[in-house]
Scaffold this motif. Structure first.
Motif, PDB file in Angstrom:
ATOM      1  N   ASP A  57       0.824  -1.214   0.000  1.00 10.39           N
ATOM      2  CA  ASP A  57       0.000   0.000   0.000  1.00 10.39           C
ATOM      3  C   ASP A  57       0.857   1.263   0.000  1.00 10.39           C
ATOM      4  N   PHE A  58       1.954   1.268   0.788  1.00 11.20           N
ATOM      5  CA  PHE A  58       2.799   2.462   0.847  1.00 11.20           C
ATOM      6  C   PHE A  58       3.401   2.758  -0.519  1.00 11.20           C
ATOM      7  N   LEU A  59       3.719   1.727  -1.275  1.00  9.48           N
ATOM      8  CA  LEU A  59       4.321   1.895  -2.587  1.00  9.48           C
ATOM      9  C   LEU A  59       3.303   2.470  -3.572  1.00  9.48           C
ATOM     10  N   ARG A  60       2.119   1.907  -3.604  1.00 13.28           N
ATOM     11  CA  ARG A  60       1.063   2.381  -4.505  1.00 13.28           C
ATOM     12  C   ARG A  60       0.739   3.839  -4.215  1.00 13.28           C
ATOM     13  N   GLU A  61       0.537   4.160  -2.959  1.00 13.33           N
ATOM     14  CA  GLU A  61       0.209   5.538  -2.584  1.00 13.33           C
ATOM     15  C   GLU A  61       1.367   6.484  -2.888  1.00 13.33           C
ATOM     16  N   GLY A  62       2.588   6.035  -2.656  1.00 12.31           N
ATOM     17  CA  GLY A  62       3.755   6.864  -2.939  1.00 12.31           C
ATOM     18  C   GLY A  62       3.927   7.152  -4.416  1.00 12.31           C
ATOM     19  N   ILE A  63       3.685   6.163  -5.258  1.00 13.66           N
ATOM     20  CA  ILE A  63       3.772   6.356  -6.705  1.00 13.66           C
ATOM     21  C   ILE A  63       2.710   7.344  -7.163  1.00 13.66           C
ATOM     22  N   GLN A  64       1.499   7.199  -6.660  1.00 13.72           N
ATOM     23  CA  GLN A  64       0.438   8.140  -7.023  1.00 13.72           C
ATOM     24  C   GLN A  64       0.804   9.566  -6.613  1.00 13.72           C
ATOM     25  N   LYS A  65       1.435   9.704  -5.457  1.00 13.43           N
ATOM     26  CA  LYS A  65       1.850  11.032  -4.991  1.00 13.43           C
ATOM     27  C   LYS A  65       2.955  11.595  -5.895  1.00 13.43           C
ATOM     28  N   LEU A  66       3.961  10.782  -6.219  1.00 13.82           N
ATOM     29  CA  LEU A  66       5.017  11.228  -7.134  1.00 13.82           C
ATOM     30  C   LEU A  66       4.442  11.699  -8.464  1.00 13.82           C
ATOM     31  N   ALA A  67       3.498  10.933  -8.993  1.00 13.90           N
ATOM     32  CA  ALA A  67       2.897  11.252 -10.281  1.00 13.90           C
ATOM     33  C   ALA A  67       2.117  12.559 -10.233  1.00 13.90           C
ATOM     34  N   ALA A  68       1.547  12.874  -9.083  1.00 18.27           N
ATOM     35  CA  ALA A  68       0.733  14.081  -8.949  1.00 18.27           C
ATOM     36  C   ALA A  68       1.572  15.321  -8.640  1.00 18.27           C
ATOM     37  N   GLU A  69       2.761  15.139  -8.087  1.00 18.80           N
ATOM     38  CA  GLU A  69       3.550  16.262  -7.577  1.00 18.80           C
ATOM     39  C   GLU A  69       4.236  17.108  -8.641  1.00 18.80           C
ATOM     40  N   ARG A  70       4.679  16.476  -9.720  1.00 14.81           N
ATOM     41  CA  ARG A  70       5.498  17.228 -10.670  1.00 14.81           C
ATOM     42  C   ARG A  70       5.493  16.592 -12.048  1.00 14.81           C
ATOM     43  N   HIS A  71       6.041  17.321 -13.005  1.00 13.29           N
ATOM     44  CA  HIS A  71       6.267  16.805 -14.347  1.00 13.29           C
ATOM     45  C   HIS A  71       7.664  16.208 -14.389  1.00 13.29           C
ATOM     46  N   PHE A  72       7.782  14.989 -14.878  1.00 12.15           N
ATOM     47  CA  PHE A  72       9.080  14.340 -15.049  1.00 12.15           C
ATOM     48  C   PHE A  72       9.481  14.444 -16.513  1.00 12.15           C
ATOM     49  N   GLU A  73      10.666  14.933 -16.759  1.00  9.83           N
ATOM     50  CA  GLU A  73      11.183  14.984 -18.126  1.00  9.83           C
ATOM     51  C   GLU A  73      11.433  13.564 -18.644  1.00  9.83           C
ATOM     52  N   LEU A  74      12.050  12.732 -17.796  1.00 10.23           N
ATOM     53  CA  LEU A  74      12.521  11.418 -18.224  1.00 10.23           C
ATOM     54  C   LEU A  74      11.920  10.292 -17.391  1.00 10.23           C
ATOM     55  N   GLN A  75      11.591   9.201 -18.058  1.00  8.16           N
ATOM     56  CA  GLN A  75      11.133   8.009 -17.347  1.00  8.16           C
ATOM     57  C   GLN A  75      12.222   7.481 -16.420  1.00  8.16           C
ATOM     58  N   GLU A  76      13.478   7.627 -16.809  1.00 12.41           N
ATOM     59  CA  GLU A  76      14.575   7.148 -15.987  1.00 12.41           C
ATOM     60  C   GLU A  76      14.557   7.785 -14.591  1.00 12.41           C
ATOM     61  N   VAL A  77      14.301   9.078 -14.537  1.00 14.29           N
ATOM     62  CA  VAL A  77      14.267   9.792 -13.256  1.00 14.29           C
ATOM     63  C   VAL A  77      13.059   9.346 -12.435  1.00 14.29           C
ATOM     64  N   PHE A  78      11.928   9.186 -13.084  1.00 13.85           N
ATOM     65  CA  PHE A  78      10.732   8.700 -12.395  1.00 13.85           C
ATOM     66  C   PHE A  78      10.995   7.307 -11.815  1.00 13.85           C
ATOM     67  N   CYS A  79      11.565   6.413 -12.603  1.00 10.08           N
ATOM     68  CA  CYS A  79      11.864   5.054 -12.127  1.00 10.08           C
ATOM     69  C   CYS A  79      12.828   5.081 -10.945  1.00 10.08           C
ATOM     70  N   GLU A  80      13.832   5.932 -11.005  1.00 11.35           N
ATOM     71  CA  GLU A  80      14.779   6.052  -9.884  1.00 11.35           C
ATOM     72  C   GLU A  80      14.058   6.474  -8.606  1.00 11.35           C
ATOM     73  N   GLN A  81      13.135   7.410  -8.720  1.00  4.90           N
ATOM     74  CA  GLN A  81      12.430   7.871  -7.528  1.00  4.90           C
ATOM     75  C   GLN A  81      11.502   6.789  -6.975  1.00  4.90           C
ATOM     76  N   VAL A  82      10.891   6.014  -7.852  1.00  7.66           N
ATOM     77  CA  VAL A  82      10.060   4.897  -7.395  1.00  7.66           C
ATOM     78  C   VAL A  82      10.937   3.855  -6.693  1.00  7.66           C
ATOM     79  N   ALA A  83      12.106   3.574  -7.250  1.00  6.62           N
ATOM     80  CA  ALA A  83      13.024   2.618  -6.628  1.00  6.62           C
ATOM     81  C   ALA A  83      13.458   3.108  -5.246  1.00  6.62           C
ATOM     82  N   GLU A  84      13.782   4.383  -5.141  1.00  5.03           N
ATOM     83  CA  GLU A  84      14.159   4.951  -3.842  1.00  5.03           C
ATOM     84  C   GLU A  84      13.025   4.800  -2.836  1.00  5.03           C
ATOM     85  N   LEU A  85      11.814   5.044  -3.275  1.00  6.00           N
ATOM     86  CA  LEU A  85      10.648   4.887  -2.408  1.00  6.00           C
ATOM     87  C   LEU A  85      10.544   3.447  -1.906  1.00  6.00           C
TER      88      LEU A  85
END
Length: 118
Positions: A57-85
């Motif tokens: 649940d923490f992962l799903r909610e965290g990904i939804q929050k990341l997606a809502a917070e900002r525009h990501f230029e690159l999928q690589e950066v988004f994936c890195e942030q999900v991995a960190e989470l």
């Protein structure tokens, strides 16, 4: 008893988010599918209670929050942030993250996949 290892999966979570470098991608959010596999290690086979394992649940909610917070230029950066989470839980010893833009091309999907471990 020996260490117990499990892979916790979150597959095909669809989020609508800002992602991409092109003008048309900046103009409107787009659909992105996210899949995460967390390799988890426990000292022993877990009891049949949610507090004994990594709760996705923490992962799903965290990904939804990341997606809502900002525009990501690159999928690589988004994936890195999900991995960190995912790795914020010390029981996660490895993670694989995949993001896929669903609507960039009419005949294909484009994505990125990363693997990280401790």
């Amino acid at each position: 008893m020996a260490e117990a290892r499990y892979t916790i999966l979150l597959e095909g979570l669809e989020v609508t988010m800002g992602m991409g470098i092109h003008d048309h991608e900046r103009a409107a959010p787009q659909r992105v599918a996210v899949t995460v596999a967390m390799d988890c290690a426990y000292p022993a086979m877990p009891k049949d209670r949610i507090d004994a394992v990594v709760d996705y649940d923490f992962l799903r909610e965290g990904i939804q929050k990341l997606a809502a917070e900002r525009h990501f230029e690159l999928q690589e950066v988004f994936c890195e942030q999900v991995a960190e989470l995912a790795m914020t839980d010390s029981r996660v010893v490895g993670v694989r993250v995949r993001s896929v833009k669903l609507d960039v091309y009419p005949d294909a999907r484009v994505g990125c996949e990363i693997s990280r471990s401790r």
